[in-house]
Scaffold this motif. Structure first.
Motif, PDB file in Angstrom:
ATOM      1  N   ALA A  60       0.835  -1.203   0.000  1.00 13.84           N
ATOM      2  CA  ALA A  60       0.000   0.000   0.000  1.00 13.84           C
ATOM      3  C   ALA A  60       0.874   1.258   0.000  1.00 13.84           C
ATOM      4  N   ASP A  61       1.975   1.224   0.755  1.00 14.69           N
ATOM      5  CA  ASP A  61       2.897   2.364   0.758  1.00 14.69           C
ATOM      6  C   ASP A  61       3.492   2.587  -0.625  1.00 14.69           C
ATOM      7  N   ARG A  62       3.903   1.502  -1.274  1.00 17.11           N
ATOM      8  CA  ARG A  62       4.492   1.617  -2.615  1.00 17.11           C
ATOM      9  C   ARG A  62       3.469   2.191  -3.589  1.00 17.11           C
ATOM     10  N   LEU A  63       2.243   1.714  -3.508  1.00 17.36           N
ATOM     11  CA  LEU A  63       1.195   2.220  -4.396  1.00 17.36           C
ATOM     12  C   LEU A  63       0.949   3.710  -4.137  1.00 17.36           C
ATOM     13  N   GLY A  64       1.036   4.129  -2.885  1.00 16.01           N
ATOM     14  CA  GLY A  64       0.892   5.555  -2.569  1.00 16.01           C
ATOM     15  C   GLY A  64       2.016   6.386  -3.162  1.00 16.01           C
ATOM     16  N   ARG A  65       3.238   5.852  -3.129  1.00 16.10           N
ATOM     17  CA  ARG A  65       4.364   6.579  -3.723  1.00 16.10           C
ATOM     18  C   ARG A  65       4.213   6.652  -5.239  1.00 16.10           C
ATOM     19  N   ILE A  66       3.708   5.586  -5.827  1.00 12.40           N
ATOM     20  CA  ILE A  66       3.479   5.587  -7.275  1.00 12.40           C
ATOM     21  C   ILE A  66       2.425   6.630  -7.628  1.00 12.40           C
ATOM     22  N   ARG A  67       1.391   6.744  -6.790  1.00 12.92           N
ATOM     23  CA  ARG A  67       0.329   7.719  -7.038  1.00 12.92           C
ATOM     24  C   ARG A  67       0.879   9.152  -7.040  1.00 12.92           C
ATOM     25  N   MET A  68       1.861   9.425  -6.180  1.00 15.42           N
ATOM     26  CA  MET A  68       2.433  10.773  -6.137  1.00 15.42           C
ATOM     27  C   MET A  68       3.184  11.091  -7.425  1.00 15.42           C
ATOM     28  N   VAL A  69       3.776  10.065  -8.045  1.00 12.76           N
ATOM     29  CA  VAL A  69       4.556  10.288  -9.259  1.00 12.76           C
ATOM     30  C   VAL A  69       3.663  10.255 -10.495  1.00 12.76           C
ATOM     31  N   LYS A  70       2.835   9.220 -10.594  1.00 15.24           N
ATOM     32  CA  LYS A  70       1.992   9.062 -11.784  1.00 15.24           C
ATOM     33  C   LYS A  70       0.648   8.471 -11.365  1.00 15.24           C
ATOM     34  N   ALA A  74      -1.111   4.407 -10.966  1.00 12.68           N
ATOM     35  CA  ALA A  74      -1.628   3.895  -9.701  1.00 12.68           C
ATOM     36  C   ALA A  74      -3.094   3.493  -9.843  1.00 12.68           C
ATOM     37  N   THR A  75      -3.864   4.289 -10.550  1.00 13.84           N
ATOM     38  CA  THR A  75      -5.275   3.974 -10.760  1.00 13.84           C
ATOM     39  C   THR A  75      -5.425   2.696 -11.579  1.00 13.84           C
ATOM     40  N   ASP A  76      -4.594   2.522 -12.609  1.00 14.44           N
ATOM     41  CA  ASP A  76      -4.640   1.297 -13.406  1.00 14.44           C
ATOM     42  C   ASP A  76      -4.352   0.073 -12.546  1.00 14.44           C
ATOM     43  N   VAL A  77      -3.335   0.179 -11.697  1.00 17.74           N
ATOM     44  CA  VAL A  77      -2.978  -0.944 -10.832  1.00 17.74           C
ATOM     45  C   VAL A  77      -4.102  -1.218  -9.842  1.00 17.74           C
ATOM     46  N   GLU A  78      -4.658  -0.168  -9.256  1.00 18.74           N
ATOM     47  CA  GLU A  78      -5.766  -0.345  -8.313  1.00 18.74           C
ATOM     48  C   GLU A  78      -6.955  -1.026  -8.988  1.00 18.74           C
ATOM     49  N   ASN A  79      -7.288  -0.577 -10.198  1.00 18.68           N
ATOM     50  CA  ASN A  79      -8.417  -1.182 -10.913  1.00 18.68           C
ATOM     51  C   ASN A  79      -8.172  -2.666 -11.161  1.00 18.68           C
ATOM     52  N   ARG A  80      -6.946  -3.000 -11.540  1.00 20.23           N
ATOM     53  CA  ARG A  80      -6.622  -4.400 -11.787  1.00 20.23           C
ATOM     54  C   ARG A  80      -6.717  -5.214 -10.500  1.00 20.23           C
ATOM     55  N   LEU A 106       2.951  -4.624 -16.366  1.00 23.45           N
ATOM     56  CA  LEU A 106       2.254  -3.504 -16.999  1.00 23.45           C
ATOM     57  C   LEU A 106       3.222  -2.682 -17.847  1.00 23.45           C
ATOM     58  N   SER A 107       4.426  -2.453 -17.321  1.00 24.35           N
ATOM     59  CA  SER A 107       5.421  -1.691 -18.075  1.00 24.35           C
ATOM     60  C   SER A 107       5.816  -2.430 -19.341  1.00 24.35           C
TER      61      SER A 107
END
Length: 141
Positions: A60-70, A74-80, A106-107
């Motif tokens: 969850a922390d990593r996903l939050g850091r990803i959200r700050m950058v792009k 993050a939304t794509d990953v959350e949806n998946r 994904l990348s």
């Protein structure tokens, strides 16, 4: 413990569906802006609840850091992740390593699909439109 998590996910989804049904029959109340804001807030809370249930804290922390950058990534990953949880394909909480693997896939997928578009090559043929033709005409006169 997994059954409890699954039950919570199902309960959140059921509440979301009930809310959508209740909203569908309403007339023109004039409070559409407030209703939309409230609906967005509830959807956001439901998403957060589901993600808290299926992600380990490090993930969850990593996903939050990803959200700050792009945020879109993050939304794509959350949806998946939510889709996987709703379809019952997640057997345990997602670890940070699993999240990294998902991001890598994904990348890789984006590179494959993006690479084919970028690899268009334009080849121009010589012919009637060569600049040399003008030089040839001037030499003959």
């Amino acid at each position: 413990m997994e059954d409890d998590d699954l039950a919570k996910i199902r309960a959140a989804r059921l509440a979301q569906l009930k809310q959508q049904q209740g909203r569908g029959g309403g007339g023109g109340s004039g409070d559409n802006g407030e209703d939309d804001d409230q609906r967005r807030k509830q959807e956001s809370e439901a998403r957060s609840s589901i993600l808290n249930q299926i992600l380990e804290p490090e993930a969850a922390d990593r996903l939050g850091r990803i959200r700050m950058v792009k945020e879109s990534r993050a939304t794509d990953v959350e949806n998946r992740l939510i889709m996987l949880a709703r379809s019952g394909q997640l057997r345990s909480k997602v670890t940070e390593a699993q999240l990294k693997d998902m991001l890598a896939s994904l990348s890789e997928h984006e590179k494959q699909t993006g690479h084919t578009v970028e690899s268009v090559k334009v080849v121009r043929r010589g012919g009637w439109d060569d600049d040399d033709d003008l030089d040839d005409l001037l030499k003959d006169s």
